[in-house]
Design a protein around this motif. Structure first.
Motif, PDB file in Angstrom:
ATOM      1  N   PHE A 153       2.800  62.177  -2.030  1.00 14.29           N
ATOM      2  CA  PHE A 153       3.952  62.148  -1.129  1.00 14.29           C
ATOM      3  C   PHE A 153       3.482  61.823   0.285  1.00 14.29           C
ATOM      4  O   PHE A 153       2.461  62.340   0.741  1.00 14.29           O
ATOM      5  CB  PHE A 153       4.649  63.516  -1.103  1.00 14.29           C
ATOM      6  CG  PHE A 153       5.391  63.867  -2.364  1.00 14.29           C
ATOM      7  CD1 PHE A 153       6.699  63.458  -2.564  1.00 14.29           C
ATOM      8  CD2 PHE A 153       4.788  64.636  -3.355  1.00 14.29           C
ATOM      9  CE1 PHE A 153       7.395  63.796  -3.709  1.00 14.29           C
ATOM     10  CE2 PHE A 153       5.466  64.984  -4.506  1.00 14.29           C
ATOM     11  CZ  PHE A 153       6.780  64.570  -4.691  1.00 14.29           C
ATOM     12  N   VAL A 154       4.233  60.991   0.975  1.00 14.32           N
ATOM     13  CA  VAL A 154       3.976  60.724   2.387  1.00 14.32           C
ATOM     14  C   VAL A 154       5.304  60.733   3.124  1.00 14.32           C
ATOM     15  O   VAL A 154       6.356  60.458   2.532  1.00 14.32           O
ATOM     16  CB  VAL A 154       3.260  59.373   2.625  1.00 14.32           C
ATOM     17  CG1 VAL A 154       1.882  59.368   1.986  1.00 14.32           C
ATOM     18  CG2 VAL A 154       4.101  58.215   2.108  1.00 14.32           C
ATOM     19  N   ALA A 155       5.266  61.049   4.399  1.00  5.12           N
ATOM     20  CA  ALA A 155       6.482  61.098   5.212  1.00  5.12           C
ATOM     21  C   ALA A 155       6.735  59.750   5.872  1.00  5.12           C
ATOM     22  O   ALA A 155       5.829  59.161   6.472  1.00  5.12           O
ATOM     23  CB  ALA A 155       6.360  62.179   6.274  1.00  5.12           C
ATOM     24  N   SER A 156       7.956  59.271   5.773  1.00  5.64           N
ATOM     25  CA  SER A 156       8.347  58.050   6.462  1.00  5.64           C
ATOM     26  C   SER A 156       8.341  58.271   7.973  1.00  5.64           C
ATOM     27  O   SER A 156       8.613  59.379   8.442  1.00  5.64           O
ATOM     28  CB  SER A 156       9.754  57.628   6.015  1.00  5.64           C
ATOM     29  OG  SER A 156      10.258  56.591   6.838  1.00  5.64           O
ATOM     30  N   HIS A 157       8.058  57.216   8.724  1.00  9.51           N
ATOM     31  CA  HIS A 157       8.178  57.305  10.185  1.00  9.51           C
ATOM     32  C   HIS A 157       9.323  56.439  10.697  1.00  9.51           C
ATOM     33  O   HIS A 157       9.470  56.235  11.901  1.00  9.51           O
ATOM     34  CB  HIS A 157       6.862  56.922  10.865  1.00  9.51           C
ATOM     35  CG  HIS A 157       6.359  55.549  10.532  1.00  9.51           C
ATOM     36  ND1 HIS A 157       7.047  54.395  10.819  1.00  9.51           N
ATOM     37  CD2 HIS A 157       5.222  55.150   9.901  1.00  9.51           C
ATOM     38  CE1 HIS A 157       6.360  53.341  10.418  1.00  9.51           C
ATOM     39  NE2 HIS A 157       5.246  53.766   9.844  1.00  9.51           N
ATOM     40  N   TYR A 199      15.847  63.830   5.929  1.00 11.35           N
ATOM     41  CA  TYR A 199      15.390  65.154   6.368  1.00 11.35           C
ATOM     42  C   TYR A 199      14.083  65.545   5.712  1.00 11.35           C
ATOM     43  O   TYR A 199      13.316  66.362   6.260  1.00 11.35           O
ATOM     44  CB  TYR A 199      16.488  66.202   6.120  1.00 11.35           C
ATOM     45  CG  TYR A 199      16.354  67.005   4.852  1.00 11.35           C
ATOM     46  CD1 TYR A 199      15.479  68.092   4.778  1.00 11.35           C
ATOM     47  CD2 TYR A 199      17.113  66.696   3.724  1.00 11.35           C
ATOM     48  CE1 TYR A 199      15.359  68.838   3.614  1.00 11.35           C
ATOM     49  CE2 TYR A 199      17.011  67.438   2.569  1.00 11.35           C
ATOM     50  CZ  TYR A 199      16.125  68.513   2.507  1.00 11.35           C
ATOM     51  OH  TYR A 199      16.004  69.250   1.356  1.00 11.35           O
ATOM     52  N   PHE A 200      13.776  64.970   4.534  1.00  9.39           N
ATOM     53  CA  PHE A 200      12.495  65.253   3.888  1.00  9.39           C
ATOM     54  C   PHE A 200      11.335  64.938   4.832  1.00  9.39           C
ATOM     55  O   PHE A 200      10.351  65.688   4.912  1.00  9.39           O
ATOM     56  CB  PHE A 200      12.323  64.419   2.613  1.00  9.39           C
ATOM     57  CG  PHE A 200      13.265  64.735   1.501  1.00  9.39           C
ATOM     58  CD1 PHE A 200      13.728  66.028   1.285  1.00  9.39           C
ATOM     59  CD2 PHE A 200      13.697  63.735   0.633  1.00  9.39           C
ATOM     60  CE1 PHE A 200      14.594  66.318   0.239  1.00  9.39           C
ATOM     61  CE2 PHE A 200      14.556  64.003  -0.411  1.00  9.39           C
ATOM     62  CZ  PHE A 200      15.011  65.301  -0.618  1.00  9.39           C
ATOM     63  N   ALA A 201      11.446  63.808   5.540  1.00  6.35           N
ATOM     64  CA  ALA A 201      10.372  63.406   6.451  1.00  6.35           C
ATOM     65  C   ALA A 201      10.239  64.369   7.617  1.00  6.35           C
ATOM     66  O   ALA A 201       9.134  64.665   8.074  1.00  6.35           O
ATOM     67  CB  ALA A 201      10.636  61.984   6.962  1.00  6.35           C
ATOM     68  N   GLU A 202      11.385  64.866   8.094  1.00  9.43           N
ATOM     69  CA  GLU A 202      11.376  65.783   9.240  1.00  9.43           C
ATOM     70  C   GLU A 202      10.658  67.093   8.909  1.00  9.43           C
ATOM     71  O   GLU A 202      10.032  67.713   9.777  1.00  9.43           O
ATOM     72  CB  GLU A 202      12.805  66.072   9.677  1.00  9.43           C
ATOM     73  CG  GLU A 202      13.607  64.853  10.100  1.00  9.43           C
ATOM     74  CD  GLU A 202      13.248  64.365  11.486  1.00  9.43           C
ATOM     75  OE1 GLU A 202      12.833  65.190  12.314  1.00  9.43           O
ATOM     76  OE2 GLU A 202      13.393  63.151  11.736  1.00  9.43           O
ATOM     77  N   LEU A 203      10.760  67.523   7.666  1.00 10.62           N
ATOM     78  CA  LEU A 203      10.156  68.802   7.258  1.00 10.62           C
ATOM     79  C   LEU A 203       8.981  68.585   6.304  1.00 10.62           C
ATOM     80  O   LEU A 203       8.607  69.495   5.559  1.00 10.62           O
ATOM     81  CB  LEU A 203      11.207  69.693   6.589  1.00 10.62           C
ATOM     82  CG  LEU A 203      12.381  70.126   7.468  1.00 10.62           C
ATOM     83  CD1 LEU A 203      13.387  70.937   6.646  1.00 10.62           C
ATOM     84  CD2 LEU A 203      11.904  70.948   8.664  1.00 10.62           C
ATOM     85  N   ALA A 204       8.403  67.391   6.337  1.00 10.30           N
ATOM     86  CA  ALA A 204       7.380  67.023   5.353  1.00 10.30           C
ATOM     87  C   ALA A 204       6.191  67.977   5.325  1.00 10.30           C
ATOM     88  O   ALA A 204       5.672  68.303   4.251  1.00 10.30           O
ATOM     89  CB  ALA A 204       6.901  65.599   5.627  1.00 10.30           C
ATOM     90  N   ALA A 252       3.848  53.021   4.086  1.00  6.44           N
ATOM     91  CA  ALA A 252       3.197  52.510   2.876  1.00  6.44           C
ATOM     92  C   ALA A 252       3.437  51.010   2.721  1.00  6.44           C
ATOM     93  O   ALA A 252       3.491  50.492   1.604  1.00  6.44           O
ATOM     94  CB  ALA A 252       3.704  53.253   1.651  1.00  6.44           C
ATOM     95  N   ALA A 253       3.589  50.309   3.829  1.00  5.42           N
ATOM     96  CA  ALA A 253       3.891  48.869   3.805  1.00  5.42           C
ATOM     97  C   ALA A 253       2.874  48.117   2.949  1.00  5.42           C
ATOM     98  O   ALA A 253       1.669  48.336   3.067  1.00  5.42           O
ATOM     99  CB  ALA A 253       3.896  48.312   5.221  1.00  5.42           C
ATOM    100  N   GLY A 254       3.384  47.253   2.088  1.00  4.82           N
ATOM    101  CA  GLY A 254       2.517  46.450   1.239  1.00  4.82           C
ATOM    102  C   GLY A 254       2.112  47.121  -0.046  1.00  4.82           C
ATOM    103  O   GLY A 254       1.466  46.489  -0.895  1.00  4.82           O
ATOM    104  N   VAL A 296       7.517  57.944  -0.901  1.00  2.75           N
ATOM    105  CA  VAL A 296       7.787  58.034   0.532  1.00  2.75           C
ATOM    106  C   VAL A 296       9.022  58.904   0.745  1.00  2.75           C
ATOM    107  O   VAL A 296      10.079  58.658   0.155  1.00  2.75           O
ATOM    108  CB  VAL A 296       8.022  56.638   1.144  1.00  2.75           C
ATOM    109  CG1 VAL A 296       8.254  56.752   2.648  1.00  2.75           C
ATOM    110  CG2 VAL A 296       6.841  55.722   0.856  1.00  2.75           C
ATOM    111  N   LEU A 297       8.887  59.901   1.591  1.00  2.00           N
ATOM    112  CA  LEU A 297       9.984  60.819   1.883  1.00  2.00           C
ATOM    113  C   LEU A 297      10.687  60.406   3.166  1.00  2.00           C
ATOM    114  O   LEU A 297      10.072  60.325   4.228  1.00  2.00           O
ATOM    115  CB  LEU A 297       9.456  62.250   2.028  1.00  2.00           C
ATOM    116  CG  LEU A 297       8.742  62.837   0.804  1.00  2.00           C
ATOM    117  CD1 LEU A 297       8.246  64.242   1.110  1.00  2.00           C
ATOM    118  CD2 LEU A 297       9.663  62.854  -0.412  1.00  2.00           C
ATOM    119  N   GLY A 298      11.991  60.135   3.058  1.00  2.00           N
ATOM    120  CA  GLY A 298      12.780  59.763   4.222  1.00  2.00           C
ATOM    121  C   GLY A 298      13.849  60.784   4.521  1.00  2.00           C
ATOM    122  O   GLY A 298      13.955  61.823   3.858  1.00  2.00           O
TER     123      GLY A 298
END
Length: 425
Positions: A384-388, A354-359, A219-221, A350-352
């Protein structure tokens, strides 16, 4: 701390306002190059409105400080000889280190933003006392800084990311419940074990990860966002109108301790019913893999990705307990997310961690509960979006803080030709 030497920036008798003006113009020049890429001196002067002779002097100082370099000729499209391009230098950089309950993460980058070092290792902080943790943290910092030097990058600073309340101005961890830390002078302690002339900062892990997301992430910017880190504890970083929200004392973002269930389970902070008791990794593991839940004893805590991999394996196998546990965590994620949406009106969460791993498994239930509980109708526009960026997001943000300091005050970077860590082995 970073050397405040200002050789080349003016004599001691030079008026303070002139020094401030030159420092401002150095920053202006460096930031212009950072945003727009390599430019000739003439192009920088035209874009910034500074006189050509002034820009030439500024660039010469930045070259001396090794913050920029000259590259191949730049063709402006006009008549005459093309000017040589001025680009950010890969010769200086920074380190970010995150210490968490069950791992250490390191990110090293240079001024151009290039990743030079990135790694994460298991680290059982819960079974180490504070002194041993700080000894290990200092050694990890020393090795990482030395590795950066070996790769041809001179580090000018380091930021430590900690899951807890941090007095940023003093570099003191006021309270980190999951580490068992209280009033720990991390910056001072590390300064004793590292080479002199190195700036050392300490900050909250979620705040640093939020800055990383805002700069480099999915979600940069996005000027209004909330970052949630899912670990044993849960933290949050809030970006409002493009700036990190710190609060009156710098302690904002402790979203894991939102009281969501009166009379609920005890939390590591000493209270009950905190949000992280419903969505933290320890709770997910307890529900999804009850045969391998966190518990007392001397056994080291497994790496979080090992825990997540086992949960994912059981989900794939259709395990009922794992499926119900993830759905329940997703619902509570949406519950707390709705509180944050009602407070801050972000465009994205933005979910980072373990949230991102199971998003893929968490977001459907979380988004549904968010839509149900958020008051404003515009909540539907927040998603909600998953962080990379993975588990090194906070460390990346930590390195970014040092780089931003270089941009904000180029004169804080020593003119010494030799790397400040040349003696580190």
């Amino acid at each position: 701390m970073v050397s405040k030497e200002r050789a080349g920036a003016g004599s001691a008798e030079e008026p303070t306002d002139q020094l401030a003006m030159r420092r401002s113009n150095l920053t202006r020049t460096l930031r212009h190059i950072r945003i727009n890429g390599p430019r000739s001196r003439a192009a920088i002067a035209a874009a910034t409105g500074l006189h050509k002779a002034t820009v030439s002097s500024l660039v010469d100082e930045l070259l001396t400080r090794r913050l920029v370099r000259e590259i191949g000729a730049e063709h402006s499209g006009g008549a005459g000889r093309p000017g040589r391009g001025i680009a950010l230098s890969p010769d200086v950089g920074a380190i970010g280190i995150e210490i968490n309950v069950d791992y250490l993460a390191v990110h090293g980058s240079d001024l151009t933003g290039r990743t030079v070092i990135e790694k994460r290792v298991s680290f059982d902080a819960m079974h180490r006392d504070v002194e041993r943790c700080l000894d290990d943290l200092t050694e990890a910092a020393r090795r990482s800084l030395a590795e950066l030097v070996r790769r041809g990058v001179t580090p000018v600073g380091l930021t430590v990311a900690v899951p807890g309340l941090v007095d940023v101005s003093r570099g003191v961890v006021v309270l980190a419940p999951n580490l068992g830390w209280r009033d720990v002078p991390v910056a001072t302690r590390l300064a004793h074990g590292l080479a002199p002339g190195l700036w050392i900062g300490v900050d909250n892990d979620a705040n640093l990860a939020a800055l990383a997301e805002y700069t480099w992430g999915v979600a940069a910017g996005t000027d209004d966002l909330v970052y949630l880190t899912g670990e044993v504890g849960v933290g949050g970083g809030v970006i409002v109108n493009g700036r990190l929200l710190r609060g009156a004392d710098g302690f904002s973002g402790e979203v894991g301790h939102l009281p969501v269930e009166p009379g609920g389970a005890p939390c590591g902070c000493g209270r009950v019913g905190c949000w992280e008791t419903k969505v933290g990794l320890a709770e997910l593991v307890r529900r999804a893999t009850p045969d391998a839940a966190y518990g007392p004893g001397d056994a080291p805590i497994p790496d979080p990705q090992e825990r997540i991999a086992e949960v994912a394996r059981r989900l794939s196998a259709g395990d009922r307990a794992a499926t119900e546990a993830v759905a329940e965590v997703g619902r509570w994620l949406g519950h707390g997310g709705a509180i944050l949406v009602n407070l801050f009106n972000p465009r994205v969460i933005v979910l980072g961690g373990y949230f991102a791993e199971l998003a893929d498994h968490l977001i459907p239930a979380a988004q549904a509960n968010l839509a149900r509980l958020a008051v404003a109708s515009t909540a539907a526009r927040c998603h909600f979006v998953a962080s990379h960026l993975g588990f090194t997001a906070a460390a990346r943000g930590g390195a970014g803080v040092v780089v931003e300091r270089m941009i904000e005050d180029p004169t804080a970077v020593s003119l010494a030709a030799q790397p400040p860590l040349a003696s580190v082995h």
